[in-house]
Write a protein that holds these residues in place. Structure first.
Motif, PDB file in Angstrom:
ATOM      1  N   ASP A 169       0.850  -1.184   0.000  1.00 36.51           N
ATOM      2  CA  ASP A 169       0.000   0.000   0.000  1.00 36.51           C
ATOM      3  C   ASP A 169       0.888   1.236   0.000  1.00 36.51           C
ATOM      4  O   ASP A 169       1.857   1.318   0.760  1.00 36.51           O
ATOM      5  N   HIS A 177      -7.393 -10.168  -4.032  1.00 36.29           N
ATOM      6  CA  HIS A 177      -7.994  -8.935  -3.525  1.00 36.29           C
ATOM      7  C   HIS A 177      -9.374  -9.349  -3.044  1.00 36.29           C
ATOM      8  O   HIS A 177     -10.253  -9.632  -3.852  1.00 36.29           O
ATOM      9  N   GLY A 209      -8.896   1.151  -6.093  1.00 32.07           N
ATOM     10  CA  GLY A 209      -7.473   1.166  -5.773  1.00 32.07           C
ATOM     11  C   GLY A 209      -7.071  -0.051  -4.964  1.00 32.07           C
ATOM     12  O   GLY A 209      -7.627  -0.311  -3.896  1.00 32.07           O
ATOM     13  N   TYR A 210      -6.117  -0.793  -5.484  1.00 30.89           N
ATOM     14  CA  TYR A 210      -5.512  -1.894  -4.713  1.00 30.89           C
ATOM     15  C   TYR A 210      -4.077  -2.054  -5.215  1.00 30.89           C
ATOM     16  O   TYR A 210      -3.802  -2.797  -6.153  1.00 30.89           O
ATOM     17  N   MET A 245      -5.219   3.656   1.207  1.00 28.44           N
ATOM     18  CA  MET A 245      -5.606   2.254   1.006  1.00 28.44           C
ATOM     19  C   MET A 245      -7.114   2.147   1.073  1.00 28.44           C
ATOM     20  O   MET A 245      -7.760   2.725   1.923  1.00 28.44           O
ATOM     21  N   GLY A 246      -7.701   1.398   0.158  1.00 20.68           N
ATOM     22  CA  GLY A 246      -9.150   1.361   0.074  1.00 20.68           C
ATOM     23  C   GLY A 246      -9.802   0.136   0.665  1.00 20.68           C
ATOM     24  O   GLY A 246     -10.934   0.204   1.130  1.00 20.68           O
ATOM     25  N   LEU A 247      -9.097  -0.986   0.663  1.00 18.57           N
ATOM     26  CA  LEU A 247      -9.742  -2.230   1.087  1.00 18.57           C
ATOM     27  C   LEU A 247     -10.005  -2.214   2.587  1.00 18.57           C
ATOM     28  O   LEU A 247      -9.099  -1.976   3.376  1.00 18.57           O
ATOM     29  N   PRO A 272      -5.237 -13.628   2.291  1.00 19.32           N
ATOM     30  CA  PRO A 272      -5.764 -13.004   3.503  1.00 19.32           C
ATOM     31  C   PRO A 272      -5.844 -13.985   4.682  1.00 19.32           C
ATOM     32  O   PRO A 272      -6.079 -15.171   4.487  1.00 19.32           O
TER      33      PRO A 272
END
Lengths: 215, 257
Positions: free
Chosen positions: A117, A128, A173-174, B1-3, B203
């Motif tokens: 990030d 993702h 965004g990732y 960061m979006g997640l 993850p």
């Protein structure tokens, strides 16, 4: 009475997306089918998909659904979901390179390993997976009552790189900004899973039920 | 960061009923999985995990009906674990509306099963559940061994190596439970969570030991988990999922509000 056909070509379970459409559909009939005649009779068509792209394309070709999708996209609204977005492009990196449907120009690439990030330096995992923001890059009837920046549920390791900027309707965004939504004429396709994205996802499906194919 | 970091309530289901006491003030039937799922969905849960703890195999079919009902009403990702031993079990759960299945004991007895499952259904729906117990002493380098059968049987397998092997085999996610902390309400084993999360590309969901909202936040900040799973803190109505998210957001953690 109008109807929505969800194309069944053996890639993943379609229970969730059918249930979600039934939830938002008013008088519209929701059918899950692999029959050309049934799909052709529908006013709107959903092209879903999970799994590996090579199997996906092979099944579409074997069943002749690839040509049917090319035919239908000219005449009625079509919603691509997840692999159903990726399959629209020319080629995917997955499975050592797979030729896709070529309805939209561009390719599908894998998120690189070891992404970080840009703000936090955090190690970004692949796939993702989870709830991320979709920034709307242009106005579209499918965005009705959905604010730009709304979160949707994603799970994928590959993403599309459209050749034409004008085909992009939303980005996420990732590690990089990628095209999470593409649209052109009757076609609207999303990398995330609207059927798993709670209120926002159901709103998008409701918008599709109301959409006449004009952006 | 979006997640966003995910918060996942976990429900234990025995013969079609939620057990271990779920108490909401305004719920009609605290044992009904559909009602409980609907309540967590309203609170903003990012996903739901159902653990089938039914002992007898002839009642497994009950779980399929539970999944069907929940999937027809709640439109967020659903994971089902417990008793997933063969490809037919996975297919049955996915067809019922589950998005992912958790494989635990069966993976240890037959690691190839994970490979086969990932090839057939895609990595995105294969969660390998790991029950880990610390085996190192106080001044030794940290080490954890994996256990099967709900944490009762040791295997001699190292947790970090196992997690890496399972992701090589196609697991799309790791559900990591500390057997030392499970049920204690003392917080996650953060060193375990961080070690595994740093060692794999997929993850990691932290599980076992949550007693406070601060514990949930620590799972992300100290444990570097991508998601946090908890049961009792939500079941007894002490905190809602929404409160947990507000709390985490105040600490600068990205959540879906």
């Amino acid at each position: 009475m109008s109807s929505i056909a969800i194309i069944d070509y053996g890639m993943g379970n379609l229970h969730s997306i059918a249930k979600a459409f039934e939830h938002v559909a008013g008088r519209e009939r929701v059918v899950v089918s692999s029959e050309h005649d049934v799909i052709r009779a529908a006013d709107r068509v959903v092209f879903p998909g999970v799994g590996a792209i090579r199997d996906c394309i092979a099944e579409l070709r074997r069943t002749g659904l690839d040509d049917l999708i090319r035919e239908l996209v000219a005449s009625r609204p079509l919603l691509g979901v997840c692999l159903g977005l990726q399959a629209l492009f020319d080629v995917s990196e997955e499975n050592d390179g797979t030729d896709c449907l070529g309805i939209l120009p561009g390719s599908v690439v894998r998120f690189p390993r070891g992404m970080q990030d840009s703000d936090s330096g955090e190690h970004l995992k692949i796939p993702h997976m989870g709830w991320n923001r979709v920034v709307q890059t242009r106005e579209h009837a499918m965005w009705a009552d959905i604010p730009s920046g709304t979160r949707f549920y994603f799970v994928h390791s590959y993403h599309a790189v459209p050749s034409r900027e004008s085909d992009v309707a939303g980005t996420t965004g990732y590690g990089r900004d990628f095209a999470s939504v593409v649209a052109r004429d009757n076609l609207f396709a999303v990398q995330f899973h609207p059927e798993k994205s709670q209120h926002a996802g159901l709103q998008l499906l409701a918008n599709f039920v109301a959409w006449n194919g004009e952006s | 960061m979006g997640l966003a970091k995910r918060i996942i309530p976990c429900l234990d289901v025995d013969a079609g009923r939620v057990v271990k006491g779920v108490q909401f003030v305004d719920i009609r039937d605290a044992g009904d999985p559909v009602e409980v799922a609907r309540r967590y969905d309203e609170q903003g849960a990012d996903e739901l995990t159902f653990l089938d703890i039914t002992a007898s195999s002839d009642q497994r079919e009950t779980m399929v009906h539970v999944v069907e009902q929940v999937a027809g009403e709640v439109f967020i990702p659903l994971t089902v674990g417990g008793g997933i031993r063969e490809v037919a079990d996975i297919r049955r759960m996915l067809n019922a509306g589950a998005d992912k299945v958790g494989i635990n004991t069966a993976a240890v007895f037959n690691p190839e099963f994970v490979k086969e499952a990932a090839q057939r259904f895609g990595s995105q729906c294969i969660v390998v559940a790991i029950d880990a117990k610390r085996t190192s002493g106080e001044h030794e380098p940290p080490a954890w061994e994996i256990y099967t059968h709900g944490g009762r049987k040791p295997t001699g397998i190292d947790t970090v190596e196992w997690a890496q092997r399972m992701t090589d085999y196609g697991a799309g996610e790791i559900l990591l439970t500390s057997m030392d902390r499970d049920g204690t309400r003392d917080g996650f084993d953060l060193e375990l969570t961080r070690t595994v999360s740093d060692a794999v590309d997929v993850p990691v969901i932290a599980s076992g030991g949550v007693g406070t909202l601060q514990h949930l936040a620590e799972g992300v900040t100290g444990g570097r988990a991508d998601a946090v799973l908890a049961a009792s803190i939500f079941h007894f109505g002490e905190h809602t999922v929404g409160e947990a998210k507000q709390y985490m957001a105040k600490q600068g953690i990205e959540v879906r509000l």
